[in-house]
Motif scaffolding. Structure first.
Motif: not given
Length: 150
Positions: A60-77
């Motif tokens: 970004l070249g600047a400190v983020p105001a907000v970061v949104v993360v979402s996990p992506n799991t490779p398997g159901q367990f």
């Protein structure tokens, strides 16, 4: 594919992932306007430390105001919770923490996730200086002495 289309796909992928769908097949490059993006969205992975933490680079070249993360799991367990770490945002990185539950970190494992980092205000390059006015002294008026007539 143009940058705008890539950004739209990345945001759509985040929405699908947030809804519980799987959209992750590998890592992708970050997308955003050039040369200094105000939003960066990408999919990535990293290996967590003993506390479930890993540091994620961004451009970004600047400190983020907000970061949104979402996990992506490779398997159901392989479910884990993923959060950003408060106070970890810098102009080049941020940290995420993966947890299996409230007390058990996902330690020493690979995590996969999508993120969107929204830039804050750019840091000013120059600091304004305060000027203090100078005091001007005006000359005092003198009255001439009367000249004797003579």
């Amino acid at each position: 594919m143009r940058t705008r289309e890539k950004a739209a796909l990345a945001v759509a992928g985040l929405a699908v992932a947030a809804a519980g769908g799987t959209v992750f097949a590998g890592t992708s490059g970050a997308v955003g306007p050039s040369p200094s993006p105000s939003v960066e969205a990408a999919e990535t992975s990293c290996v967590t430390d003993g506390a479930g933490l890993c540091t994620v680079p961004h451009a970004l070249g600047a400190v983020p105001a907000v970061v949104v993360v979402s996990p992506n799991t490779p398997g159901q367990f392989n479910a884990y919770m993923l959060n950003t770490v408060q106070g970890s945002y810098t102009a080049t990185t941020f940290q995420v923490r993966a947890m299996f539950n409230q007390t058990t970190p996902k330690a020493g494992g690979t995590i996969w996730f999508s993120y969107a980092a929204y830039g804050g205000a750019p840091k000013p390059t120059a600091t304004p200086t305060k000027t203090t006015p100078t005091k001007t002294t005006l000359p005092t008026a003198t009255t001439p002495e009367p000249t004797p007539l003579g």
